[in-house]
Design a protein around this motif. Sequence first.
Motif, PDB file in Angstrom:
ATOM      1  N   UNK A 219      -0.233  -0.340 -12.212  1.00 42.59           N
ATOM      2  CA  UNK A 219      -1.441  -1.106 -12.540  1.00 42.59           C
ATOM      3  C   UNK A 219      -1.323  -2.541 -12.034  1.00 42.59           C
TER       4      UNK A 219
ATOM      5  N   UNK B 202       2.644  10.628 -11.091  1.00 42.97           N
ATOM      6  CA  UNK B 202       1.949  11.891 -11.349  1.00 42.97           C
ATOM      7  C   UNK B 202       2.932  13.056 -11.291  1.00 42.97           C
TER       8      UNK B 202
ATOM      9  N   UNK C 290       3.777   3.248 -14.915  1.00 41.33           N
ATOM     10  CA  UNK C 290       2.318   3.084 -14.877  1.00 41.33           C
ATOM     11  C   UNK C 290       1.930   1.604 -14.873  1.00 41.33           C
ATOM     12  N   UNK C 291       2.631   0.806 -15.700  1.00 44.10           N
ATOM     13  CA  UNK C 291       2.316  -0.628 -15.770  1.00 44.10           C
ATOM     14  C   UNK C 291       2.564  -1.276 -14.405  1.00 44.10           C
TER      15      UNK C 291
ATOM     16  N   UNK D 166       2.305   1.630  -3.404  1.00 46.11           N
ATOM     17  CA  UNK D 166       1.335   2.069  -4.408  1.00 46.11           C
ATOM     18  C   UNK D 166       1.079   3.575  -4.299  1.00 46.11           C
ATOM     19  N   UNK D 167       0.926   4.068  -3.067  1.00 46.16           N
ATOM     20  CA  UNK D 167       0.707   5.512  -2.904  1.00 46.16           C
ATOM     21  C   UNK D 167       1.916   6.284  -3.440  1.00 46.16           C
TER      22      UNK D 167
ATOM     23  N   UNK E 229       3.910  16.052 -13.807  1.00 44.20           N
ATOM     24  CA  UNK E 229       4.028  17.474 -13.485  1.00 44.20           C
ATOM     25  C   UNK E 229       5.363  18.009 -13.980  1.00 44.20           C
TER      26      UNK E 229
ATOM     27  N   UNK F 229       5.610   5.007 -18.927  1.00 41.31           N
ATOM     28  CA  UNK F 229       4.601   3.990 -19.193  1.00 41.31           C
ATOM     29  C   UNK F 229       4.841   2.750 -18.332  1.00 41.31           C
ATOM     30  N   UNK F 230       6.110   2.359 -18.191  1.00 40.42           N
ATOM     31  CA  UNK F 230       6.393   1.174 -17.370  1.00 40.42           C
ATOM     32  C   UNK F 230       6.164   1.450 -15.895  1.00 40.42           C
TER      33      UNK F 230
ATOM     34  N   UNK G  51       2.095  16.612 -20.200  1.00 41.27           N
ATOM     35  CA  UNK G  51       1.863  15.938 -18.927  1.00 41.27           C
ATOM     36  C   UNK G  51       2.137  14.445 -19.077  1.00 41.27           C
TER      37      UNK G  51
ATOM     38  N   UNK H 232       0.837  -1.213   0.000  1.00 35.73           N
ATOM     39  CA  UNK H 232       0.000   0.000   0.000  1.00 35.73           C
ATOM     40  C   UNK H 232       0.867   1.257   0.000  1.00 35.73           C
ATOM     41  N   UNK H 233       1.887   1.237   0.859  1.00 42.27           N
ATOM     42  CA  UNK H 233       2.807   2.392   0.884  1.00 42.27           C
ATOM     43  C   UNK H 233       3.441   2.569  -0.488  1.00 42.27           C
TER      44      UNK H 233
ATOM     45  N   UNK I 199       2.078   5.977  -7.310  1.00 39.32           N
ATOM     46  CA  UNK I 199       1.057   6.813  -7.948  1.00 39.32           C
ATOM     47  C   UNK I 199       1.471   8.278  -7.871  1.00 39.32           C
ATOM     48  N   UNK I 200       1.891   8.709  -6.680  1.00 43.96           N
ATOM     49  CA  UNK I 200       2.300  10.101  -6.510  1.00 43.96           C
ATOM     50  C   UNK I 200       3.517  10.410  -7.372  1.00 43.96           C
TER      51      UNK I 200
ATOM     52  N   UNK J 110      -1.893  -2.488  -8.381  1.00 45.62           N
ATOM     53  CA  UNK J 110      -3.309  -2.168  -8.134  1.00 45.62           C
ATOM     54  C   UNK J 110      -4.180  -3.396  -8.392  1.00 45.62           C
TER      55      UNK J 110
END
Lengths: 545, 464
Positions: free
Chosen positions: A465, A437, A461-462, A429-430, A441, A458-459, A450, A426-427, A433-434, A468
């Motif tokens: 995902x 993002x 992001x993969x 993933x947060x 920015x 992309x990786x 962006x 969980x830590x 994600x941050x 997640x």
Amino acid sequence: MVRIFFLFLLSFGSAFADSGFTFETLPVQNGGRLKPYDTFARESLMLLHGSAKYKKEDAEGESDKPRQAANVIATIILVPQMWEDAPFIRVDHLGLKSAMDLPKDRKYFKPSELTRNPRLGVLLGELNTKRAAKEKLNPFDQAAQRLESQLVLFHELQNGGLRVAPNTDKNSTTWLSLAELTDVQKEAYFNALKTYTTTFTGNGEQATRIAESNEAAEIFALKAQENNPEQYPPVQQLSIEAHYNSLAPFQWAWIFYATAVVLMFLSSLFQNRWFYVVSWASVVVAFAMHTYGFALRVYITHRPPVSNMYETVVWVAWGVVVFTTIFSIVKKKRYILLAGAMVATIAMIVADRAPLILDGSLQPLEPVLRSNLWLIIHVMTISLSYAAFFLALGISNVALFHVVRGYSPDSSLIKDYVDTCYKTLQVGVVLLAAGTILGGVWADYSWGRFWGWDPKETWALIALLGYLALLHGRLAGLVKNFGMLAGSIIAFNLVMMAWYGVNFVLGAGLHSYGFGAGGIEYVAAFVGLEFLYVFFAFVINLLRA
Amino acid sequence: MTFLYLGEVIKSKVVKPLASLKFAVVVISAIAVIVAWGTIIEAKYLDAKIAQETVYHSWFAYFVFALFATNLIAVIVDRYPWKNHHIGFISAHIGILVLLLGSLLTRYYGVDGSLSVPIGGTSSQVMVSETDILVYTSLNGESFRKIYEAPANFWSHPVSAEKPLKIPLATKDLLITDFVPYALVDNKVMESSDANDGSALRFQISNDRFAQSNWLVSKGNRSEEISMGPARVILNMGDYKYTSGNALVLTPMDAEKVHYDVYSERLKGKINSGTAEAGAHFNLGWMNLEFRLLKYHQHGRSEIKFVPREQSSPETISALKFIYNGKEGWIGLNSTVRLFGDSEMYVVAYGNRRISLDFDVALKNFEVGRYQGTMRASSYQSVVRVPGVDKDITISMNQPLEYRGFTFYQASFQEDEMGKPVTSVFSVNYDPGRWLKYLGSILIVFGSIHLFYRRWKRARVKNG
């Protein structure tokens, strides 16, 4: 505040004995920055010989005492003809060796046999054509390019190409090479060089010889400085870097992390609490060295140390130890330290022991990476998420060990492992994600985009995902306890792809400043072993049920 | 009553299954697989555009993203009526929707292009990555009229000899029969037997640190010149007159020889002259440069060939093969071809779409900082002027200019053969979806932290 911090660091640093040679801290302009001679020599020998030390081997394979880079490079400058016929230039690529008709079973070659090789000209010509057409270089071209830089460097060392004094033209930042110095300066340099090399071989008392060498080096420094005092760095600045080189803080870090792992094994073997306490002490020492090494790199380069593969590996290991500490305090379970120390050891050994793959030298930054707050924040956040995922992998490995030993995945012991693993994810993933993002920015801030589907982002992001899917699968009841442990190990492959694979395997996209080559067989072995381990635990568990 | 019942049915039969976690896991995994495939495509061709066109913006990617959005909307509806403890959950999931919406706005209403401005010059033409085919026609060879304009997207609409793209012209069709995404332009200059063709010569200029060879080909018997840093080389077909600067003027004499004159800026005039034939070399008198005449054709003509490559490189461009009037030909990106019909002439243009800003950007100055002792750029910056702002504006890496809704970023620069910068390249951007993307980002990060924090706390209460 920062100043006081560094002053504190310096006093801490000077407590360690340095080699004490002024010559080794003399500035050399190379690769776009000023570095102490010591660093230049280490990087040069690493390029030429593929190692930080040189051992002369005779025909019977008997070898001398290994010689330090600073010593070897000094003798190349002083008596180049001695090295013309010394087999010490490392060529690894088999295809390149066969293209040049060199024996494949030899690793090291003489400069003379390489420069006189009849096929060299054609090879380098082809390389140039490819470079002119701006085509992507394949491993063979890269090997040829490496050989080219080796020969160019050797040639420069031979011909006094070392840039050791500021330009007399005040408008130029290009330093003068040995060959361009005045006769007085040249004499002073060679005197310093000679007295320096005789400290290793000469007769008489060592202390006197060192004092003599230091005096000669100081005389040269004064003469070189006269060209343009503004461009000559203070001695202090470069001696810190020499100190960083000789101390090798990251090496100490992994030694102490590894000690902690051994102590943890003893702790669980003898069920003795004291081993656990001493293990923590070892981790604290390792972490202090780790942090100190970081601080030195920040001081030397004036930037956060997360701009290449080597630096992120070291940073991730640091993050693993931080998360280990936090989770140990929150959960009060010993296995967290075992898992954390284990992955930190692996990461630090990889960083420290594979210099040809992970380049630890201090390099200037690409323009887009300079002085950018967003860059620092996004890379550090993403790497910290890797640290959390890496720790989860360690915890899952320890848990699977217990499954193999006979614990049921539904036992309370394994359930606790799964719970820690879930929280660590969980830590991660947060943070991922941050960080992803924040990468957007930064990209938006730097070049107005962006999200551009760049392979690196992309990786990331993969991987996000993937984790997640794992966490949602857990909530949906699709993923049970064993699935969580296996999943956190398998999903780490996505992190490996985002972290290592994009730069070293795909080699495409805008993050080209982090590209490298090599090591794929080790990474593949690691991935393969992990898959086998998961599969083995799965089968054992299945048979038992 | 019935409405309430209907609502219940919709909730249990439609929303529930769409909001299911299993559906979410499948969709998330599908997105991961699709975009992973995209990165492999990009690495294979070393081209971001092909991955965008064939994967990230393909119909199947959009379909899966639509499923993803449906799933997100369904879970939010499913949780209704919302309670306080849903804050994190709703925020994280709405955040993703907002982010996706912002991206869609950017995709369809945004501008993302590049603007090249020469030092001392101005420009208002922003080049974007989309390509178009345009056809102009003329009867008298002077006034042209546009008769065809269409986006040329051969990734999503492939062409072949069997299924060509038909562009109807007056009597016959122009057929586009092939699309080569990566081709090297091979410019071959050959001797011509047509006495109407001008001269062509190939030369090398070198000193101990620098060597450069070039062709100079006269088109339509007009003089041609090439600028090489501090000097120009001119092929004089009889209509050239020297004014100032360092210049080498080459004037064809006969089938074998050219006459040359060397002018110097510093010495204010001619410093050398003579005759040369292929193979001859002489010193130019500036910067210790030597000139060597490599080839010379009194009448020559250049023929462009496109050599297809497997991968993209900075030197490759895309090219189209066409058939008109029974004849085959090729046209490269950002170039034009002339075709002759029965009585009329056509100009076919294939190139990146250009968007005209309604103002000019003037580049006053451009500076490159280098790492000491190397040619590696450490930083670069442009000093520009725009209308209505009465002062110089500096654009540098990480320091963009915002002006009339557009943002200008320092992207790169172009150098001449001597390594002197000549043109600054800006990335130009108009992004109506930006605020949504930032809003979505904040919601996602805030939401997921809140969500996990609450679960941890709840687990603690349960355990402790």
